[in-house]
Design a protein around this motif. Structure first.
Motif, mmCIF file in Angstrom:
data_model
loop_
_atom_site.group_PDB
_atom_site.id
_atom_site.type_symbol
_atom_site.label_atom_id
_atom_site.label_comp_id
_atom_site.label_asym_id
_atom_site.label_seq_id
_atom_site.Cartn_x
_atom_site.Cartn_y
_atom_site.Cartn_z
ATOM 1 N N ASP A 340 -20.684 6.143 -1.936
ATOM 2 C CA ASP A 340 -19.835 5.212 -2.665
ATOM 3 C C ASP A 340 -19.620 3.972 -1.807
ATOM 4 O O ASP A 340 -19.761 4.013 -0.573
ATOM 5 N N VAL A 341 -19.276 2.870 -2.461
ATOM 6 C CA VAL A 341 -19.030 1.603 -1.774
ATOM 7 C C VAL A 341 -17.860 0.895 -2.453
ATOM 8 O O VAL A 341 -17.625 1.065 -3.648
ATOM 9 N N VAL A 342 -17.144 0.089 -1.660
ATOM 10 C CA VAL A 342 -16.086 -0.740 -2.212
ATOM 11 C C VAL A 342 -15.982 -1.991 -1.350
ATOM 12 O O VAL A 342 -16.114 -1.920 -0.127
ATOM 13 N N VAL A 343 -15.768 -3.139 -1.988
ATOM 14 C CA VAL A 343 -15.651 -4.407 -1.268
ATOM 15 C C VAL A 343 -14.195 -4.638 -0.904
ATOM 16 O O VAL A 343 -13.292 -4.466 -1.731
ATOM 17 N N GLY A 344 -13.954 -5.012 0.348
ATOM 18 C CA GLY A 344 -12.603 -5.316 0.793
ATOM 19 C C GLY A 344 -12.627 -6.344 1.897
ATOM 20 O O GLY A 344 -13.581 -7.107 2.030
ATOM 21 N N THR A 345 -11.578 -6.363 2.690
ATOM 22 C CA THR A 345 -11.464 -7.327 3.784
ATOM 23 C C THR A 345 -10.956 -6.623 5.023
ATOM 24 O O THR A 345 -10.442 -5.504 4.967
ATOM 25 N N SER A 346 -11.111 -7.313 6.137
ATOM 26 C CA SER A 346 -10.559 -6.843 7.396
ATOM 27 C C SER A 346 -10.160 -8.055 8.217
ATOM 28 O O SER A 346 -10.536 -9.187 7.904
ATOM 29 N N GLY A 347 -9.406 -7.816 9.279
ATOM 30 C CA GLY A 347 -8.985 -8.914 10.143
ATOM 31 C C GLY A 347 -7.509 -9.217 9.986
ATOM 32 O O GLY A 347 -6.776 -8.546 9.257
ATOM 33 N N SER A 348 -7.060 -10.266 10.645
ATOM 34 C CA SER A 348 -5.652 -10.654 10.620
ATOM 35 C C SER A 348 -5.313 -11.337 9.301
ATOM 36 O O SER A 348 -6.198 -11.731 8.540
ATOM 37 N N GLU A 349 -4.018 -11.491 9.046
ATOM 38 C CA GLU A 349 -3.573 -12.079 7.789
ATOM 39 C C GLU A 349 -4.111 -13.491 7.596
ATOM 40 O O GLU A 349 -4.425 -13.906 6.490
ATOM 41 N N ASP A 350 -4.232 -14.255 8.710
ATOM 42 C CA ASP A 350 -4.665 -15.643 8.584
ATOM 43 C C ASP A 350 -6.172 -15.815 8.717
ATOM 44 O O ASP A 350 -6.686 -16.917 8.609
ATOM 45 N N GLN A 351 -6.903 -14.706 8.978
ATOM 46 C CA GLN A 351 -8.352 -14.826 9.116
ATOM 47 C C GLN A 351 -9.012 -13.556 8.581
ATOM 48 O O GLN A 351 -9.375 -12.664 9.331
ATOM 49 N N ARG A 352 -9.120 -13.478 7.276
ATOM 50 C CA ARG A 352 -9.712 -12.326 6.617
ATOM 51 C C ARG A 352 -11.221 -12.489 6.529
ATOM 52 O O ARG A 352 -11.736 -13.589 6.311
ATOM 53 N N SER A 353 -11.966 -11.394 6.672
ATOM 54 C CA SER A 353 -13.420 -11.416 6.498
ATOM 55 C C SER A 353 -13.811 -10.312 5.531
ATOM 56 O O SER A 353 -13.189 -9.239 5.486
ATOM 57 N N PRO A 422 2.711 -1.711 0.666
ATOM 58 C CA PRO A 422 2.693 -1.140 2.026
ATOM 59 C C PRO A 422 1.473 -0.281 2.318
ATOM 60 O O PRO A 422 1.405 0.338 3.377
ATOM 61 N N TRP A 423 0.520 -0.218 1.393
ATOM 62 C CA TRP A 423 -0.578 0.738 1.532
ATOM 63 C C TRP A 423 -1.625 0.254 2.530
ATOM 64 O O TRP A 423 -1.858 0.868 3.539
ATOM 65 N N ASN A 424 -2.283 -0.826 2.209
ATOM 66 C CA ASN A 424 -3.303 -1.411 3.085
ATOM 67 C C ASN A 424 -4.241 -0.330 3.648
ATOM 68 O O ASN A 424 -4.386 -0.160 4.853
ATOM 69 N N CYS A 425 -4.898 0.377 2.716
ATOM 70 C CA CYS A 425 -5.723 1.509 3.142
ATOM 71 C C CYS A 425 -6.878 1.734 2.177
ATOM 72 O O CYS A 425 -6.937 1.153 1.088
ATOM 73 N N LEU A 426 -7.798 2.576 2.620
ATOM 74 C CA LEU A 426 -8.827 3.140 1.753
ATOM 75 C C LEU A 426 -8.380 4.544 1.361
ATOM 76 O O LEU A 426 -7.936 5.329 2.216
ATOM 77 N N PHE A 427 -8.498 4.873 0.078
ATOM 78 C CA PHE A 427 -8.332 6.254 -0.351
ATOM 79 C C PHE A 427 -9.725 6.880 -0.446
ATOM 80 O O PHE A 427 -10.672 6.248 -0.930
ATOM 81 N N VAL A 428 -9.832 8.133 0.018
ATOM 82 C CA VAL A 428 -11.128 8.794 0.128
ATOM 83 C C VAL A 428 -11.089 10.126 -0.607
ATOM 84 O O VAL A 428 -10.201 10.957 -0.350
ATOM 85 N N SER A 438 -6.424 9.232 3.265
ATOM 86 C CA SER A 438 -6.305 7.782 3.366
ATOM 87 C C SER A 438 -6.747 7.338 4.759
ATOM 88 O O SER A 438 -6.589 8.079 5.735
ATOM 89 N N VAL A 439 -7.303 6.127 4.832
ATOM 90 C CA VAL A 439 -7.713 5.527 6.103
ATOM 91 C C VAL A 439 -7.033 4.166 6.192
ATOM 92 O O VAL A 439 -7.282 3.280 5.364
ATOM 93 N N SER A 440 -6.187 3.988 7.184
ATOM 94 C CA SER A 440 -5.448 2.733 7.330
ATOM 95 C C SER A 440 -6.389 1.601 7.711
ATOM 96 O O SER A 440 -7.244 1.754 8.592
ATOM 97 N N LEU A 441 -6.229 0.456 7.052
ATOM 98 C CA LEU A 441 -7.004 -0.725 7.411
ATOM 99 C C LEU A 441 -6.332 -1.519 8.520
ATOM 100 O O LEU A 441 -6.883 -2.520 8.988
ATOM 101 N N ARG A 442 -5.156 -1.072 8.956
ATOM 102 C CA ARG A 442 -4.499 -1.724 10.093
ATOM 103 C C ARG A 442 -5.023 -1.162 11.418
ATOM 104 O O ARG A 442 -5.363 -1.903 12.329
ATOM 105 N N ASP A 443 -5.092 0.179 11.480
ATOM 106 C CA ASP A 443 -5.468 0.792 12.760
ATOM 107 C C ASP A 443 -6.494 1.913 12.623
ATOM 108 O O ASP A 443 -6.861 2.541 13.615
ATOM 109 N N GLY A 444 -6.958 2.199 11.393
ATOM 110 C CA GLY A 444 -7.973 3.225 11.196
ATOM 111 C C GLY A 444 -7.450 4.647 11.153
ATOM 112 O O GLY A 444 -8.249 5.591 11.053
#
Length: 726
Positions: A340-353, A422-428, A438-444
């Motif tokens: 499976d695949v899903v498009v998202g972002t990573s990085g700091s609030e002011d510099q998302r990739s 408050p989620w900011n995560c991937l659900f698996v 769940s996998v946190s996108l803040r710290d993994g």
């Protein structure tokens, strides 16, 4: 029962002798030395006072792909037999199937070899014959399969692992066992030498086993085992992975097909839509006019550009990878069974990739493909195109951990993104542990949500129980879909044939729809609507609709979350796309035979690599004052006598419409080659006449191109010119 003069037993009876062989093979240098060791081993095992005999198949078992039940000591005498103990959910068992397909293409029952699948279920749902039938069709298994639902043969032989191969001699005598995946070389070596050994002794029979393929009895269907579905929220288009037809469909919300890309047969080819091919694609994600595809059995991530109408590869090399770290550029990074695949972002609030998150089922991990240069949690700056592990050790476990690389997954098969606080995560959907994580996108950090149990090594904590957290039980869930509007997570509880809903605040899990039965009766209400191993789902219409890929019913179902009704989405063709039936036979061009007097042009050998596309460029000149005959199709055709495996999934012929724009013929070298040398023949047939059409002629030419296949050198990159002047 065992054969007369034989001793029944388990695989432990082979352990000492085969372990000695394995150690000796490690010290052998040449292939000849290895072959001699295997031959000597067979002499030893064959000279035992009593055979180590496999038990007879129990009476009353259900068989597929054969006209009648098979007996070890009646039907299989005189055969070398490979017993494949498998369960259809197991990713390692799926990885083994290409090796078995290759072996079947090399040796047939006429040669003295037969493969039999012994289905020994892990989950209760996998014991059901209809579900095994679906798996046999989905994975194109064409050898006989027996449903050993009570695992009696598994227990008699004391087998402990999926998959396990047991190789039998012509008396039902056990010769070898191979545990797990990744033993293709040994499989081919052991079976080929066993065939030679017993042929030399006159013990191999060329009798045929009567095969009746289950797939031949099925009616046509617009969809075949659709695995995943996603919504383009900007246009309300749906993207469907029509997995069994090996294609991707883009449809309007009323079901009309806008694009049909790939199919109906498996393949691996980039290019324009009409030429592109996939192999059992699963996950799909769309961003603007770009679709990303988990091309599962090609071990690739593909990119579909809807504007340019082209397909390209962005990750993977087309061969199953074993790397559990990654870090290379996508096209150079081996990967394993992305699901499976899903498009998202990573990085700091002011510099998302932008990032493509990948459920890498084959290595039990979550990976990331950087769509822009950027960072991941606890990682330094990464270049665009980098493909690497994000979470998961690679061990098959149900282990949660604040450190993402110490966590363990078990065949993650579904992803959904909750990017907002408050989620900011991937659900698996972690299928083999029967959990949602769940996998946190803040710290993994990897955390448990519902299902499973606390022991990270117990992958058998499944069931069908509504509840909270660990008290809730699922059975092999394959899909998840996050609804941002309601902050609820929808789960395809695949082997319970239900759709469930999870509130991540309270960790409560309740059944939303599905009876638990697999019949396909039509009912509009949630509780009375049956599903059959639903594999994927997504939210549409601003949270009002839930689209479900009802995989084994070959349908997309639409659940209206407001009216609580279920309907089937019709999928129908438009003028620009064709809906294929299940495994439709492609209309093969009938080409004439090359006359014996035709020129046979022997070309110099070229070096090629597995997975490479070799191109042939026609350079043909007609006699002065002539032209191609109108209304009569001049054409080309490819053949590979004795090496037909070269042409599987290829386009074997085509038309030549004019000589001012002569076609380029493409041949993709298979990722798994059965020989290091082969000859491809290109036949060309031109029908031409004089300028005044007073006389018409046909000319045939045969070009013979020897191929030398190597893994160690780069292959021929320039097109091979096929030149002939009349």
């Amino acid at each position: 029962m065992a054969a007369p003069g034989a001793r029944g037993g388990s695989l432990s009876g082979l352990l000492h002798a085969q372990t000695s062989l394995e150690y000796a093979l490690l010290d052998a240098v040449t292939q000849q030395e290895k072959d001699e060791l295997v031959y000597q081993y067979l002499q030893k095992v064959d000279s035992w006072e009593q055979d180590l005999a496999v038990p007879e198949f129990p009476e009353g078992l259900d068989w597929l792909n054969t006209e009648e039940p098979i007996s070890v000591y009646k039907d299989l005498c005189g055969k070398v037999v490979v017993l494949d103990f498998f369960t259809y959910c197991c990713i390692n068992c799926i990885h083994l199937l290409p090796d078995l397909h290759a072996l079947e293409h090399t040796y047939s029952d006429k040669d003295g070899l037969l493969i039999i699948g012994v289905h020994s279920a892990k989950f209760p749902n996998e014991k059901v014959l209809d579900n095994i039938k679906s798996a046999v069709l989905r994975y194109n298994i064409t050898h006989p399969v027996v449903n050993d639902a009570d695992a009696s043969l598994w227990q008699d032989l004391e087998i402990s692992c999926w998959p396990t191969l047991v190789i039998l001699g012509p008396r039902g005598n056990m010769l070898f066992s191979l545990i797990g995946e990744g033993h293709k070389d040994k499989l081919f070596s052991y079976t080929s030498i066993a065939l030679k050994y017993y042929k030399d002794r006159g013990q191999i029979r060329d009798s045929e086993i009567r095969v009746k393929l289950y797939k031949d009895s099925l009616p046509p269907s617009p969809l075949l085992f659709p695995g995943k579905v996603t919504v383009d929220h900007g246009t309300d288009r749906l993207v469907i992975a029509d997995t069994g037809h090996h294609r991707i469909l883009v449809i309007s919300k009323n079901g009309q097909i806008q694009h049909s890309i790939g199919g109906p047969n498996p393949g691996r080819k980039d290019g324009i839509f009409s030429e592109s091919s996939f192999n059992s694609p699963q996950g799909v994600a769309i961003m603007n006019n770009t679709i990303y595809v988990a091309d599962t059995e090609n071990h690739l991530i593909r990119k579909i550009d809807l504007e340019a109408q082209k397909v390209s590869t962005v990750a993977g090399i087309g061969v199953q990878g074993t790397d559990k770290e990654g870090g290379a550029q996508g096209e150079e990074q081996p990967i394993s069974s992305p699901w499976d695949v899903v498009v998202g972002t990573s990085g700091s609030e002011d510099q998302r990739s932008a990032v493509l998150w990948i459920a890498m089922a084959g290595t039990h991990q979550i990976w990331a493909l950087l769509l822009d240069s950027g960072t991941l949690p606890k990682k330094s700056e990464l270049k665009k195109g980098t493909c690497l592990r994000f979470a998961g050790s690679g061990s098959e476990e149900n282990r949660n951990n604040a450190y993402p690389h110490k966590a363990g997954f078990a065949q993650p098969s579904g992803l959904s993104l909750a990017s907002e606080d408050p989620w900011n995560c991937l659900f698996v959907a972690d299928s083999e542990s029967s959990t949602v994580r769940s996998v946190s996108l803040r710290d993994g950090a990897v955390k448990h949500l519902v299902g499973g149990e606390r022991d990270p090594m117990n992958l058998f904590a499944f069931g069908d129980v509504d509840g909270v957290g660990i008290s809730a039980k699922l059975q092999h869930p394959l899909g998840v879909a996050w609804d941002k509007k309601s902050s609820l997570l929808y789960v395809a509880d695949s082997y319970n044939h239900k759709i469930k809903v999870v509130d991540p605040k309270t960790k409560s899990c309740t059944t939303l729809a599905g009876t638990g039965d697999t019949d396909n009766t039509v009912s509009s209400s949630f509780p009375e609507s049956p599903f059959n191993e639903p594999g994927g789902l997504c939210i549409g219409e601003n949270g009002r609709l839930l689209y479900v890929a009802d995989t084994n019913n070959h349908q997309i179902k639409v659940m209206d979350l407001e009216t609580r009704t279920v309907s089937v989405l019709p999928v129908f063709k438009s003028d620009s796309a064709v809906v294929d039936g299940p495994f439709p036979a492609e209309k093969q061009k009938t080409v004439p035979k090359v006359p014996r007097s035709a020129p046979n042009i022997q070309l110099s050998p070229v070096m090629v690599c597995p997975g490479q596309t070799l191109q042939f460029k026609l350079r043909l000149d007609l006699p002065s004052g002539t032209k191609l005959t109108e209304g009569v199709p001049s054409c080309w055709a490819l053949t590979a006598e004795g090496n037909e495996w070269l042409l599987e999934g290829q386009i074997p012929s085509g038309d030549i419409e004019n000589l001012s724009n002569q076609p380029t013929i493409s041949l993709q070298i298979p990722a798994h080659c059965l020989s290091l040398e082969a000859v491809i023949s290109i036949s060309v047939f031109l029908y031409y006449c004089s300028a005044d059409s007073s006389a018409c002629m046909m000319k045939g030419i045969l070009f013979s191109q020897p191929l030398q296949i190597t893994d160690t050198q780069s292959g021929c990159a320039t097109p091979v010119e096929l030149t002939y002047v009349f």
